[in-house]
Design a protein around this motif. Structure first.
Motif, PDB file in Angstrom:
ATOM      1  N   ASP A   1       0.831  -1.202   0.000  1.00 12.66           N
ATOM      2  CA  ASP A   1       0.000   0.000   0.000  1.00 12.66           C
ATOM      3  C   ASP A   1       0.864   1.249   0.000  1.00 12.66           C
ATOM      4  O   ASP A   1       0.585   2.237  -0.703  1.00 12.66           O
ATOM      5  CB  ASP A   1      -0.916   0.020   1.230  1.00 12.66           C
ATOM      6  CG  ASP A   1      -2.036  -0.999   1.127  1.00 12.66           C
ATOM      7  OD1 ASP A   1      -2.707  -1.276   2.138  1.00 12.66           O
ATOM      8  OD2 ASP A   1      -2.244  -1.516   0.009  1.00 12.66           O
TER       9      ASP A   1
ATOM     10  N   TYR B   1      -7.314  -2.369  -3.157  1.00 16.30           N
ATOM     11  CA  TYR B   1      -7.800  -2.119  -1.798  1.00 16.30           C
ATOM     12  C   TYR B   1      -9.002  -3.009  -1.488  1.00 16.30           C
ATOM     13  O   TYR B   1      -9.138  -3.534  -0.379  1.00 16.30           O
ATOM     14  CB  TYR B   1      -8.201  -0.652  -1.630  1.00 16.30           C
ATOM     15  CG  TYR B   1      -7.055   0.289  -1.356  1.00 16.30           C
ATOM     16  CD1 TYR B   1      -7.095   1.610  -1.779  1.00 16.30           C
ATOM     17  CD2 TYR B   1      -5.938  -0.129  -0.653  1.00 16.30           C
ATOM     18  CE1 TYR B   1      -6.058   2.482  -1.534  1.00 16.30           C
ATOM     19  CE2 TYR B   1      -4.894   0.744  -0.397  1.00 16.30           C
ATOM     20  CZ  TYR B   1      -4.958   2.040  -0.840  1.00 16.30           C
ATOM     21  OH  TYR B   1      -3.927   2.903  -0.584  1.00 16.30           O
TER      22      TYR B   1
ATOM     23  N   ILE C   1      -8.509   1.528   5.235  1.00 18.14           N
ATOM     24  CA  ILE C   1      -8.430   1.122   3.834  1.00 18.14           C
ATOM     25  C   ILE C   1      -9.712   1.500   3.108  1.00 18.14           C
ATOM     26  O   ILE C   1      -9.675   1.927   1.941  1.00 18.14           O
ATOM     27  CB  ILE C   1      -8.152  -0.393   3.725  1.00 18.14           C
ATOM     28  CG1 ILE C   1      -6.823  -0.718   4.380  1.00 18.14           C
ATOM     29  CG2 ILE C   1      -8.122  -0.825   2.284  1.00 18.14           C
ATOM     30  CD1 ILE C   1      -6.416  -2.164   4.217  1.00 18.14           C
TER      31      ILE C   1
END
Lengths: 335, 222
Positions: free
Chosen positions: B61, B154, B176
Motif C-alpha cells: 500500500d 484495496y 483502507i
C-alpha cells in the motif's frame, strides 16, 4: 534447598516424580513427533529424550525454592552470563516439571524441546574456551545439566546450532538494553545521544559480548560462513542492524532505510574482523577503528546532502538561464 | 532452535491479553508513538504469519501511494500551467495525505519499505508526465486507469481482512475503506473530465492496468 544428589532409593517422592516425568515424557514425545526430521533421527531422538528425562527424574530434588526457568528466562537470557546460567539451569533442571503461566501455550508440566535445547546450549557456552565451537562443547554442556552427552544428537547442525544460539542470545540482550535505554530517554530520565555516538556505543556493546570468546571467534565466524548457515546468520545480522537503527531513531520509509542498514552492516562486519586480530589492551584499536568508520559514514551522508543541495541549486540556475534565453528570443509568449 | 528474538517476543503467551494503550509503554518495550489521531491502526500480534501478512499489505500500500504521488507530480510538471491544474493539484494533495499516513504506519510498526521505491519514483513520474503529454484527456485517462487498479487492490485487501477477522482489524479496515473511497472519487473525477475521449483509451487503460498489477505483485514480494 538442599541440592545434594539423593541415593537412588525408590521412596514415594521419587515414585511420584517418576510419574510426573512419565507424563512429561508423553507430552514431549508428541512435540518431538511433530518436528521435521528423518524417521531414524526421530527414533534416536525419542530415545535420547527418554534417557534424558529419566535421568532428570531420578536426580530430581524435592524442595528447591529456585523458580523454574520460564520461557522468558530461557530464551532471552537477558542477564545470564554462561556461568550463572549453568548454575541456575542445573538447579532449574531439578524442578522443571512446573512452569509459570508465562511459559506459553505448552502447559505447565514439561518444557518444549526448544527450551531444552536452549538450556543445553546456554550451559555449553561455558566450555567454549576449553573445547572451541564444537560438538564436544555441547556434550559438556549437556553433562552439566545432568543429561547424557549423547543428547548432542538433538542438534542436527552441531556446532552451528551453538554459534547461532549464542548470536541470538547476544542480539536479544543488546535489544533489551537498547530498549531500556530508550525507555529512560522517553521518560526524560536520560539524555538522548546523537546518532553517531549511539551507533558507536551500540556496536561496541554488542562486540564486547564477544570478548570472553574472542580467541575462538574466528572458528565461529567460519562456521557461520558455511553455506547452510548463511541464511540464518544473515537473518540474525539484519535483525541486529535493524534493532540498532530503530533505537537510534531511524524512522525512514524510503531508500534510506536500506542504505543506512547496509552502511551499519559494513561497519559491524569490518569492526568484528578487526577485533579478532586486535591485541591492544581492552581492544582500544578496535574502538578507534569503529569510531573512524562511523565518522566516515556520517561524512559521506553529509557530503551526499551537500551534493544534492548543490545539484538542486545548479538545476534551478540552469532553468533560470533557459527561461531568460527564451524571453530574450521571444519564444516564451503564450499562444 | 535458535530464535530470532526481539524484546517484543519475550512474552509469548497468546492467551495473555496484551495491554495496549496509546501513550503507554506496552509490554514489549516498544515506545508507543502517539500518532496524530492517537490510535493504533495495525493490531498488535505475536503470530509470525499474521505479522508477515500485515507487513506485506502495508508495504505494498505504501508503495502504491508513493507511486500515485509521483504520477500526479509528473502530470503537474507537464500540465501545471493549464486549466486542469487545480483539479490535479487537489487530487495530488489527497494522495500526499494518504502517503503520509502510510509513512506513519510503516515507521510505527517497523515495516520494511519495498526495495523498489526508487523504481516507482521514476516510473510513476514518467507515466504521469507521459500521459499528460497527450493532453488533459490523456492525464485523466491515466488517472482513471491507475485509480481503478488501486481501488480493486484495496477491495481485495478489504476482502482478505474481512474473511480473517473483521473485529480485530476494525481500524485497519476503516482506514483502507476510507482510502478506497478517495481513490474511487478520483476515478470518477477522471471520467467526468473526458478521460474516455483520448485516442486509444482502451489500449492505454489496459497497458497501465497491467503495469499496476505487475507493480503490486512485485512490491508485495520485494
Amino acid at each position: 534447598m538442599d541440592i545434594k544428589n539423593s541415593p537412588l532409593s525408590l521412596d514415594m517422592a521419587a515414585l511420584i516424580r517418576g510419574l510426573k516425568a512419565g507424563r512429561a515424557l508423553r507430552g514431549l514425545r508428541s512435540v518431538a513427533v511433530q518436528s521435521t526430521l528423518s524417521p531414524q533421527c526421530n527414533n534416536v531422538r525419542r530415545g535420547f529424550h527418554r534417557a534424558a528425562l529419566l535421568r532428570l527424574a531420578s536426580d530430581s530434588k524435592s524442595d528447591t525454592s529456585v523458580p523454574p526457568p520460564s520461557y522468558h528466562e530461557v530464551h532471552t537470557a537477558g542477564e545470564s552470563s554462561s556461568s550463572s546460567a549453568q548454575g541456575e539451569s542445573s538447579e532449574g533442571a531439578q524442578s522443571n516439571t512446573s512452569f509459570q503461566d508465562q511459559s506459553g501455550e505448552h502447559g505447565e508440566d514439561y518444557e518444549t524441546e526448544e527450551q531444552l535445547q536452549a538450556r543445553i546450549l546456554t550451559a555449553a557456552l561455558e566450555f567454549v574456551p576449553q573445547y572451541g565451537w564444537t560438538v564436544e562443547t555441547i556434550a559438556a554442556g549437556a553433562e552439566t545439566l545432568g543429561l547424557s552427552s549423547a543428547s548432542t544428537g538433538m542438534f542436527n547442525n552441531g556446532a552451528g546450532d551453538l554459534v547461532l544460539h549464542f548470536i541470538a542470545q547476544c542480539n536479544a540482550q543488546l535489544a533489551e538494553t537498547l530498549a531500556e535505554q530508550n525507555n529512560l530517554v522517553q521518560l526524560g530520565q536520560a539524555e538522548s545521544k546523537k546518532t553517531a555516538e549511539f551507533l558507536k556505543d551500540a556496536v561496541e556493546m554488542r562486540l564486547r559480548m564477544l570478548i570472553p570468546y574472542i580467541d575462538s571467534w574466528p572458528q565461529a565466524m567460519s562456521i557461520l560462513l558455511l553455506p547452510h548457515n548463511i541464511p540464518d546468520s544473515l537473518k540474525h545480522l539484519s535483525t541486529l542492524v535493524d534493532d540498532i537503527w530503530y533505537y537510534a531513531g531511524d524512522r525512514s520509509t524510503d531508500v534510506n532505510w536500506y542504505t543506512r542498514r547496509a552502511a551499519l552492516t559494513g561497519i559491524y562486519n569490518t569492526t568484528e574482523l578487526v577485533m579478532v586480530q586486535d591485541s591492544s589492551p581492552d581492544f582500544e584499536e578496535t574502538w578507534a577503528f569503529l569510531d573512524n568508520r562511523i565518522k566516515d559514514v556520517v561524512n559521506m551522508a553529509n557530503t551526499a546532502k551537500q551534493v544534492q543541495a548543490t545539484g538542486e541549486a545548479v538545476v534551478q540556475g540552469l532553468m533560470g538561464a533557459a527561461i531568460t534565453l527564451k524571453n530574450l528570443t521571444g519564444m516564451n509568449q503564450r499562444r | 532452535m535458535h530464535r530470532f528474538f526481539r524484546p517484543r517476543r519475550m512474552l509469548r503467551d497468546a492467551k495473555q491479553p496484551l495491554l495496549w494503550t496509546a501513550g503507554q509503554l506496552c509490554l514489549n518495550h516498544k515506545p508507543v508513538v502517539a500518532c496524530v489521531r492517537g490510535y493504533i491502526v495495525l493490531p498488535p500480534t505475536n503470530d509470525e504469519e499474521e505479522k508477515a501478512m500485515l507487513h506485506r499489505m502495508m508495504r505494498v500500500d505504501h508503495a502504491g501511494e508513493y507511486g500515485a504521488n509521483q504520477i500526479y507530480a509528473g502530470q503537474m510538471a507537464v500540465l501545471g500551467q493549464t486549466q486542469i491544474s487545480p483539479l490535479i493539484q487537489e487530487m495530488w494533495d489527497q494522495e500526499k495525505q494518504h502517503l503520509s499516513k502510510f509513512n506513519e504506519i510503516l515507521a510505527e510498526n517497523r515495516v520494511r519499505p519495498t526495495l523498489l521505491l526508487p523504481l516507482w519514483n521514476i516510473a510513476g513520474f514518467a507515466l504521469g508526465a507521459g500521459s499528460a503529454l497527450l493532453g488533459k484527456e490523456g492525464a485523466m485517462a491515466c488517472t482513471v486507469a491507475v485509480e481503478e487498479s488501486i481501488s480493486e487492490h484495496y477491495n481485495s485487501q478489504i476482502r482478505t481482512l474481512m474473511e480473517k477477522d473483521p473485529e480485530k482489524y476494525t481500524k485497519l479496515l476503516q482506514l483502507i475503506k476510507e482510502f478506497r473511497d478517495d481513490e474511487m472519487e478520483h476515478h470518477d473525477t477522471g471520467l467526468e473530465h473526458d478521460a474516455e475521449s483520448v485516442p486509444g483509451y482502451q489500449l492505454m487503460k489496459a497497458i497501465i492496468q497491467a503495469g499496476c498489477k505487475a507493480a503490486i505483485y512485485v512490491s508485495e514480494r520485494l
